[in-house]
Write a protein that holds these residues in place. Structure first.
Motif, PDB file in Angstrom:
ATOM      1  N   PRO A   1      31.481  36.154  45.042  1.00 63.68           N
ATOM      2  CA  PRO A   1      31.414  37.588  44.724  1.00 63.68           C
ATOM      3  C   PRO A   1      30.074  37.975  44.113  1.00 63.68           C
ATOM      4  CG  PRO A   1      32.596  36.439  42.992  1.00 63.68           C
ATOM      5  CD  PRO A   1      32.269  35.400  44.042  1.00 63.68           C
ATOM      6  N   ASP A   2      29.686  39.209  44.322  1.00 66.97           N
ATOM      7  CA  ASP A   2      28.538  39.786  43.621  1.00 66.97           C
ATOM      8  C   ASP A   2      28.967  40.399  42.291  1.00 66.97           C
ATOM      9  OD1 ASP A   2      26.436  39.507  45.758  1.00 66.97           O
ATOM     10  OD2 ASP A   2      27.893  40.748  46.847  1.00 66.97           O
ATOM     11  N   LEU A   3      30.227  40.812  42.255  1.00 65.63           N
ATOM     12  CA  LEU A   3      30.733  41.518  41.082  1.00 65.63           C
ATOM     13  C   LEU A   3      32.196  41.158  40.866  1.00 65.63           C
ATOM     14  CD1 LEU A   3      30.493  43.791  38.885  1.00 65.63           C
ATOM     15  CD2 LEU A   3      31.168  45.411  40.688  1.00 65.63           C
ATOM     16  N   ILE A   4      32.543  40.828  39.623  1.00 64.72           N
ATOM     17  CA  ILE A   4      33.936  40.619  39.228  1.00 64.72           C
ATOM     18  C   ILE A   4      34.377  41.818  38.404  1.00 64.72           C
ATOM     19  CG2 ILE A   4      35.479  39.298  37.709  1.00 64.72           C
ATOM     20  CD1 ILE A   4      34.043  36.763  38.562  1.00 64.72           C
ATOM     21  N   LEU A   5      35.532  42.369  38.745  1.00 68.59           N
ATOM     22  CA  LEU A   5      36.159  43.433  37.969  1.00 68.59           C
ATOM     23  C   LEU A   5      37.465  42.892  37.414  1.00 68.59           C
ATOM     24  CD1 LEU A   5      36.617  46.392  37.011  1.00 68.59           C
ATOM     25  CD2 LEU A   5      37.640  46.837  39.270  1.00 68.59           C
ATOM     26  N   THR A   6      37.567  42.755  36.086  1.00 71.18           N
ATOM     27  CA  THR A   6      38.844  42.340  35.507  1.00 71.18           C
ATOM     28  C   THR A   6      39.714  43.571  35.312  1.00 71.18           C
ATOM     29  OG1 THR A   6      38.291  42.586  33.150  1.00 71.18           O
ATOM     30  CG2 THR A   6      37.627  40.520  34.243  1.00 71.18           C
ATOM     31  N   VAL A   7      41.012  43.409  35.511  1.00 71.25           N
ATOM     32  CA  VAL A   7      41.958  44.492  35.254  1.00 71.25           C
ATOM     33  C   VAL A   7      43.086  43.928  34.390  1.00 71.25           C
ATOM     34  CG1 VAL A   7      41.401  45.777  37.346  1.00 71.25           C
ATOM     35  CG2 VAL A   7      43.209  44.065  37.439  1.00 71.25           C
ATOM     36  N   ASP A   8      43.406  44.649  33.323  1.00 71.61           N
ATOM     37  CA  ASP A   8      44.446  44.253  32.376  1.00 71.61           C
ATOM     38  C   ASP A   8      44.130  42.924  31.684  1.00 71.61           C
ATOM     39  OD1 ASP A   8      46.842  44.644  30.978  1.00 71.61           O
ATOM     40  OD2 ASP A   8      47.977  43.423  32.409  1.00 71.61           O
ATOM     41  N   ASN A   9      42.872  42.545  31.637  1.00 74.23           N
ATOM     42  CA  ASN A   9      42.466  41.336  30.925  1.00 74.23           C
ATOM     43  C   ASN A   9      40.945  41.350  30.805  1.00 74.23           C
ATOM     44  OD1 ASN A   9      41.169  38.979  32.854  1.00 74.23           O
ATOM     45  ND2 ASN A   9      42.501  40.367  34.008  1.00 74.23           N
ATOM     46  N   GLY A  10      40.427  40.396  30.073  1.00 73.29           N
ATOM     47  CA  GLY A  10      38.986  40.222  29.993  1.00 73.29           C
ATOM     48  C   GLY A  10      38.382  40.472  28.635  1.00 73.29           C
TER      49      GLY A  10
ATOM     50  N   TYR B   1      46.081  32.682  31.104  1.00 72.73           N
ATOM     51  CA  TYR B   1      45.764  34.110  31.128  1.00 72.73           C
ATOM     52  C   TYR B   1      44.262  34.366  31.152  1.00 72.73           C
ATOM     53  CZ  TYR B   1      45.160  38.781  29.079  1.00 72.73           C
ATOM     54  OH  TYR B   1      44.772  40.061  28.826  1.00 72.73           O
ATOM     55  N   GLY B   2      43.841  35.365  31.911  1.00 74.01           N
ATOM     56  CA  GLY B   2      42.507  35.926  31.793  1.00 74.01           C
ATOM     57  C   GLY B   2      41.431  35.237  32.599  1.00 74.01           C
ATOM     58  N   LEU B   3      40.220  35.754  32.420  1.00 65.28           N
ATOM     59  CA  LEU B   3      39.039  35.251  33.134  1.00 65.28           C
ATOM     60  C   LEU B   3      38.503  34.033  32.385  1.00 65.28           C
ATOM     61  CD1 LEU B   3      37.041  35.818  35.500  1.00 65.28           C
ATOM     62  CD2 LEU B   3      35.650  37.069  33.836  1.00 65.28           C
ATOM     63  N   SER B   4      39.088  32.879  32.643  1.00 64.85           N
ATOM     64  CA  SER B   4      38.663  31.637  32.000  1.00 64.85           C
ATOM     65  C   SER B   4      37.518  30.997  32.793  1.00 64.85           C
ATOM     66  CB  SER B   4      39.841  30.670  31.926  1.00 64.85           C
ATOM     67  OG  SER B   4      40.284  30.345  33.240  1.00 64.85           O
ATOM     68  N   ARG B   5      36.922  29.960  32.217  1.00 66.52           N
ATOM     69  CA  ARG B   5      35.890  29.213  32.940  1.00 66.52           C
ATOM     70  C   ARG B   5      36.442  28.665  34.253  1.00 66.52           C
ATOM     71  NH1 ARG B   5      31.288  27.917  30.078  1.00 66.52           N
ATOM     72  NH2 ARG B   5      31.330  28.285  27.817  1.00 66.52           N
ATOM     73  N   GLU B   6      37.700  28.192  34.209  1.00 70.78           N
ATOM     74  CA  GLU B   6      38.304  27.615  35.411  1.00 70.78           C
ATOM     75  C   GLU B   6      38.479  28.669  36.499  1.00 70.78           C
ATOM     76  OE1 GLU B   6      39.135  25.214  31.869  1.00 70.78           O
ATOM     77  OE2 GLU B   6      39.487  27.343  32.334  1.00 70.78           O
ATOM     78  N   ILE B   7      38.847  29.887  36.104  1.00 69.97           N
ATOM     79  CA  ILE B   7      39.018  30.955  37.082  1.00 69.97           C
ATOM     80  C   ILE B   7      37.673  31.353  37.679  1.00 69.97           C
ATOM     81  CG2 ILE B   7      39.596  33.404  37.299  1.00 69.97           C
ATOM     82  CD1 ILE B   7      41.967  31.544  37.521  1.00 69.97           C
TER      83      ILE B   7
END
Length: 616
Positions: free
Chosen positions: A150-159, A135-141
């Motif tokens: 990407p210039d910008l990451i937008l997390t949705v429903d996590n982070g 789940y989520g924005l891990s180091r692996e992700i």
């Protein structure tokens, strides 16, 4: 809060297996939270039901979009909107990182569609596969995301818990905006900004937005920021109507089982109106078709019990990208093809769940010495090496309902790590319980997160017994031994209220859901007929004690070790009034939430009556 009435059930199993749900239950009748009858012009039955839910004024029933809370009260939505506006106007690459459940899928689809309509020229998405990345924005992700530059990451429903992942993105020179609704931990990620109604200092009045609700609000803030910058005027781009995404907002909100406070009810009601008018996107329309639900008669429970599970099946068994693609396509034929695939996956999920539940019931019987009486465990932690990692959450939910105990179910995720999903009961905050265990038993938990009623945890396989002991002991300290499972009711119905008109009235008064429960009632009936349909659904014909009417009723997933039972001729029910649609005919049907045998004459006057059917 409520008044208890006689209706308890605790039956021995007579040596039979599959009896774990036979615990003592108490029916509690809700008491009015406000003065009954204060809603001028409302039907007396509806006025009574609404009073039990704290509704006292007509304005509280106004679910028009004008009543939505303003986006500018959502902390950091303005900061996030400015950064997103910069990405739009400078043609920067935006990567959305979602989650693998229905809320995550709808959140991703809303963010993708709205950003593109608002002028973003390079928008992509990434959803972690739960089996490979978790789940989520891990180091692996983040490492995987870097391949998309990407210039910008937008997390949705996590982070909100992705401290390490955000740090990795920062080190790689990638800005991160976190949009989430989960409860924050002690340490927040060092993101560009965090948009979460549950973060400290956020004045947004509704703390119950789902992830899709948060991202919808963020898109409203972005549109307002672009308007302020005169972007639409200067670019000649039409300002998009974001109300087009409300069907997805409604779906994600209901499927994530967040409390339906007034703001969420406005969002869900608006989405349902769009679907009923035939304005749903092709993916939602296709999912309705495979679920055999008609858009003009859709209610909130259809989103939760018919559409949500089919969407969730992709994330449970394979890759949620299938669900997202179904929700974002403009091609009805492609949407239909993807919906059929999701439907097939859901049937496979049901098959797997059935096998796992059979295993779990054996384990529960062994652990509880074939009864759930005094002295039984306060909670259950179950594991089988062959259980499916994507299905343990729904398994835990089913077992929690049967055992009336908090339950964690674990699966082997490989590399010596077990991943568990837990479900709780009223009175026990599951995430806080895990937080307590992490502090008092350092090293037992590898990671955890979640809500009051649902949570996930990862741990090393040798730590399972230590977690089981710590969890049971913590629950024992937290829960009052005197707490008994409760079934809530809005009271008895008068004989004249058993009608199609009453069922229609209540059906249309929603949306009903978590925190704003659908009306239920209780009563004692004579059983005229009882039989199984399907594998475990009990069809009943009942005689009302004070009116010569025969009522159809159905109880889903009963204990077939005890039902049907021809020796039982009277039953106490907690039920909902429902309109049954069958072959073009509408008829009244009782949807049974709880049933228990009762003694002859218990709260019931027996009368010999002429029997008539209730139908359209």
């Amino acid at each position: 809060m409520g008044r208890a009435i006689q209706s308890t059930e605790k039956r021995g199993n007579g040596g039979k297996q599959g009896n774990v749900q036979r615990v003592e239950r108490q029916i509690v009748r809700r008491e009015p939270l406000v003065q009954t009858g204060s809603l001028a012009g409302q039907h007396p039955l509806l006025s009574r039901v609404l009073a039990n839910r704290g509704i006292s004024t007509q304005s509280e029933l106004d679910l028009s979009l004008a009543g939505l809370l303003p986006p500018n009260t959502l902390k950091h939505s303005d900061v996030a909107a400015r950064r997103l506006a910069e990405a739009v106007t400078r043609n920067q690459r935006i990567l959305i990182v979602g989650d693998f459940d229905a809320d995550g899928a709808t959140s991703t689809a809303v963010a993708l569609g709205a950003l593109q309509e608002l002028g973003a020229t390079s928008v992509d998405y990434l959803v972690p596969n739960r089996f490979d990345y978790g789940y989520g924005l891990s180091r692996e992700i983040v490492e995987l995301a870097r391949s998309k530059d990407p210039d910008l990451i937008l997390t949705v429903d996590n982070g909100i818990s992705s401290v390490d992942g955000v740090a990795s993105a920062n080190a790689a020179g990638i800005d991160v905006i976190v949009s989430d609704h989960h409860l924050p931990g002690d340490v927040l990620p060092n993101a560009e900004c965090i948009v979460n109604p549950n973060q400290a200092g956020c004045s947004f009045a509704s703390k119950h937005l789902a992830g899709v609700g948060v991202v919808f609000y963020l898109m409203l803030a972005l549109r307002a920021e672009l308007r302020e910058q005169q972007y639409f005027k200067l670019s000649g781009r039409q300002e998009p109507p974001l109300t087009n995404y409300l069907d997805l907002v409604a779906l994600g909100t209901v499927a994530d089982v967040v409390p339906l406070d007034k703001n969420n009810r406005i969002l869900v009601a608006a989405g349902i109106r769009r679907i009923r008018k035939g304005l749903a996107n092709p993916g939602v329309t296709a999912l309705l078709q495979v679920a055999k639900k008609e858009a003009p008669t859709l209610v909130a429970s259809d989103l939760g019990f018919a559409i949500g599970p089919r969407l969730n099946a992709a994330g449970r068994l394979d890759d949620m990208s299938l669900g997202i693609e179904c929700l974002r396509t403009d091609d009805p034929l492609k949407a239909q093809e993807l919906a059929l695939t999701l439907d097939s996956m859901n049937r496979e999920r049901q098959r797997i769940e059935k096998e796992m539940r059979h295993d779990a019931e054996h384990l529960l019987e062994q652990m509880s010495n074939e009864t759930l009486g005094p002295g039984s465990p306060a909670a259950y932690v179950l594991f089988e090496p062959h259980w499916h990692q994507g299905v343990v959450g729904i398994l835990a939910s089913r077992l929690k309902d049967r055992a009336e105990r908090p339950v964690f179910a674990f699966a082997d995720s490989g590399d010596g790590i077990l991943k568990g999903s837990g479900r709780s009961i009223p009175g026990l905050h599951l995430r806080d319980t895990l937080d307590s265990i992490a502090k008092t038993h350092p090293g037992v938990l590898q990671r955890f997160g979640g809500h009051a009623m649902a949570a996930g945890v990862s741990l090393e396989a040798p730590r399972l017994d230590a977690f089981r002991q710590a969890f049971v002991e913590t629950v024992e300290r937290s829960l009052d031994d005197s707490v008994r499972p409760v079934v809530y009711s809005d009271g008895a119905l008068d004989a004249c209220e058993f009608s199609l008109d009453s069922a229609r009235l209540l059906r249309e008064a929603g949306p009903w859901g978590q925190g704003f429960p659908e009306p239920s009632f209780d009563g004692v009936f004579e059983i005229l007929e009882q039989r199984l349909v399907g594998e475990s659904h009990l069809k009943l014909k009942l005689l009302h004690p004070h009116n010569p009417i025969v009522l159809d009723a159905i109880a889903f997933s009963v204990d077939t070790q005890h039902w049907p039972d021809p020796s039982i001729n009277q039953v106490r029910l907690v039920f909902r009034l429902d309109v049954n649609f069958f072959r073009g005919t509408r008829s009244l049907q009782l949807l049974v939430e709880h049933l228990s045998p009762c003694r002859y004459g218990d709260s019931m006057e027996h009368r010999t009556q002429e029997r008539v059917e209730v139908s359209a």
